[in-house]
Design an enzyme around this catalytic site. Structure first.
Site, PDB file in Angstrom:
ATOM      1  N   GLU A 259       0.831  -1.200   0.000  1.00 48.13           N
ATOM      2  CA  GLU A 259       0.000   0.000   0.000  1.00 48.13           C
ATOM      3  C   GLU A 259       0.869   1.256   0.000  1.00 48.13           C
ATOM      4  O   GLU A 259       1.873   1.305   0.709  1.00 48.13           O
ATOM      5  CB  GLU A 259      -0.930   0.005   1.221  1.00 48.13           C
ATOM      6  N   HIS A 278      -8.117   1.293   1.297  1.00 48.60           N
ATOM      7  CA  HIS A 278      -7.983   1.109   2.742  1.00 48.60           C
ATOM      8  C   HIS A 278      -8.830   2.139   3.509  1.00 48.60           C
ATOM      9  O   HIS A 278      -8.307   2.978   4.254  1.00 48.60           O
ATOM     10  CB  HIS A 278      -6.515   1.217   3.165  1.00 48.60           C
TER      11      HIS A 278
END
Length: 526
Positions: A259, A278
């Site tokens: 990420e 997220h």
């Protein structure tokens, strides 16, 4: 008045609470050199994820009593150094529970009704109602992997939609699941019978990639998967391939192995897979909740009260910490070994202190044992404060007892764990500050330093078996650093612990189990 530094943006509601008990300075975006230069003036520090609280910063934190992280993870804080300096580190593990649960339900409904795809099509000038025919979730089964706080909240909401719930959590007792209206099943059954599957477990060695090509092949071709927990629990490449080939109905993924998700992530751009960046904790309420939670904990500590979500241990004097630390390490590692050796979950934990432990606070040691048992198997962040509560929420009883010993030498710590197949027992001791040992496993005497990778086997006590294991590992390029064998009595059963330099592939462990006379073999990491 104490002084508090807020070095990352947190909600005003949290700052208002801090201002009631301290002088508060809000200085965000500080370079690490400037933070290190001024941290010595403060009694408390409140951060989110941007501030890096390194050992260099903490070296100047002469007054600091507590670091509060407004959120769950503490990767940006050097917890080990903070603990050594007697600084309490707290986080807010429950502040995003509802946010994460609601996102999971939103993903479920978006999957059922193709909402993102239909929205994008309409934005592109298309009006194709039949293309985005959905399905009702009523009567469809939801498989929930991990029944911690978030998993339970998801189940509760899905039940309101009329969805039967299948659950997998080896640390939740059947009677508790029954009260929640959840049918506990094993993973193969959950994979086979569920119409929707959602994961709510921590990412560990055991859970990373736990849903891969093999597991996907056993699921219904219409199954839809959801991951709002941690990236990598579902194998991204395998999931993408299954979606492209139409072997699953779809997926909704909020978290990724890397990420921010790179442009070449295999899940991006597949029509039947919904992806979000997220967003699990990204609600206004969650951000306010974590700010209030962390501010209240800082205020409590500054007022001499205990914190409720310490990531490291509750405050003790530096002298007591130095004496107790080896036992804390031993207890955690023995608890972890208990957890890794069992395949059926733990129902009860008993910690027995045999010999003279003097005035050491055994409460901390017991909590260390419970933390070790739970650390790799529950989705919540486990610490010395919340370990008993997490155990209680799963119906795991905890008892502590002391017994005298006529034998001379170091006191012995024993951790007994009740599993579905009976009681397991591991004992150990501390010979010195840096010399901790496991003395026995299920009654088999050994002498093992609990560190690194271990291979634990149980086999018939007859010639050749140990040699075959050694030969097999040698042929596969696995180096054995040490070996300990304990036996019940000649010709009956024996237990062997091998210290190995690196992890053994699962395929090799399976080969070892196939050796004639071998009962079982488990690889653990301590």
């Amino acid at each position: 008045m104490p002084r508090v530094l807020v070095s990352d943006p947190i909600a005003p509601e949290g700052i208002a609470i801090l201002q009631q008990v301290a002088d508060v300075d809000v200085k965000t975006g500080l370079p690490k050199e400037e933070l290190a230069a001024i941290i010595g003036d403060y009694d408390a520090l409140a951060v989110r994820s941007e501030t890096k609280v390194t050992a260099e910063v903490l070296a100047n934190a002469h007054k600091l009593k507590i670091i509060g992280r407004a959120g769950v993870g503490v990767d940006n804080i050097d917890v080990e150094t903070a603990t050594k300096r007697g600084i309490l580190v707290v986080n807010s593990p429950e502040g995003n529970t509802i946010a994460a649960a609601e996102l999971t339900v939103a993903m479920l409904l978006a999957l059922a009704r193709n909402i993102p795809q239909a929205d994008q099509a309409l934005r592109n000038g298309e009006w194709k109602r039949s293309k985005y025919m959905g399905s009702e979730v009523y009567g469809k089964s939801l498989g929930v992997i991990g029944l911690g706080k978030i998993g339970k909240e998801v189940a509760k909401r899905a039940q309101a939609f009329g969805m039967p719930i299948l659950g997998y959590d080896p640390y939740l007792k059947p009677e508790q699941a029954e009260k929640l209206g959840i049918r506990l099943v094993d993973l193969p059954t959950l994979y086979k019978e569920s119409d929707y599957i959602t994961v709510h477990v921590p990412k560990t060695k055991e859970t990373a990639g736990m849903i891969g090509a093999e597991q996907l092949a056993t699921m219904k071709p219409t199954v839809r998967l959801i991951n709002c927990a941690r990236g990598g629990i579902i194998d991204e490449a395998a999931l993408a391939q299954a979606a492209k080939e139409g072997r699953i109905g779809g997926a909704a993924i909020d978290v990724f192995t890397t990420e921010p998700a790179p442009a070449d992530n295999p899940l991006l751009g597949i029509p039947t897979i919904i992806t979000t960046p997220h967003l699990g904790a990204s609600t206004e309420e969650a951000q306010v909740n974590v700010a209030i939670d962390i501010a209240e904990q800082i205020a409590d500590v500054l007022n001499g009260k205990p914190a409720r979500a310490a990531v490291n241990m509750p405050s003790v004097s530096a002298e007591v910490l130095a004496r107790i630390q080896p036992y804390l390490t031993l207890a955690e590692k023995m608890g972890s070994l208990q957890s890794q050796l069992t395949t059926s979950g733990v129902r009860a934990i008993e910690v027995v202190y045999k010999g003279d432990f003097g005035d050491l606070p055994t409460l901390h040691i017991t909590r260390g044992a419970v933390k070790g048992v739970l650390d790799t198997v529950v989705p919540e962040s486990v610490n010395y404060v919340n370990a008993p509560g997490l155990a209680a929420s799963r119906g795991i009883g905890i008892t502590e007892s002391r017994t005298g010993s006529e034998e001379a030498g170091s006191p012995v710590l024993t951790i007994r764990a009740e599993t579905q197949s009976g009681w397991r027992e591991i004992s150990g001791t501390v010979f010195g500050a840096k010399d901790i040992r496991i003395l026995s496993i299920d009654g088999y005497r050994v002498d093992v330093k609990p560190e690194g990778f271990l291979l634990v086997t149980k086999h018939s006590d007859r010639p050749g078996i140990v040699g075959k294991v050694g030969t097999l590992l040698g042929d596969r390029g696995v180096n054995i650093a040490g070996m300990h064998v304990g036996r019940e009595s000649e010709g009956k059963h024996a237990l062997m612990v091998l210290l190995i330099d690196s992890a053994i592939p699962d395929e090799i462990v399976k080969e070892i189990v196939q050796i004639d006379g071998m009962e079982n073999a488990r690889q653990v990491q301590l």
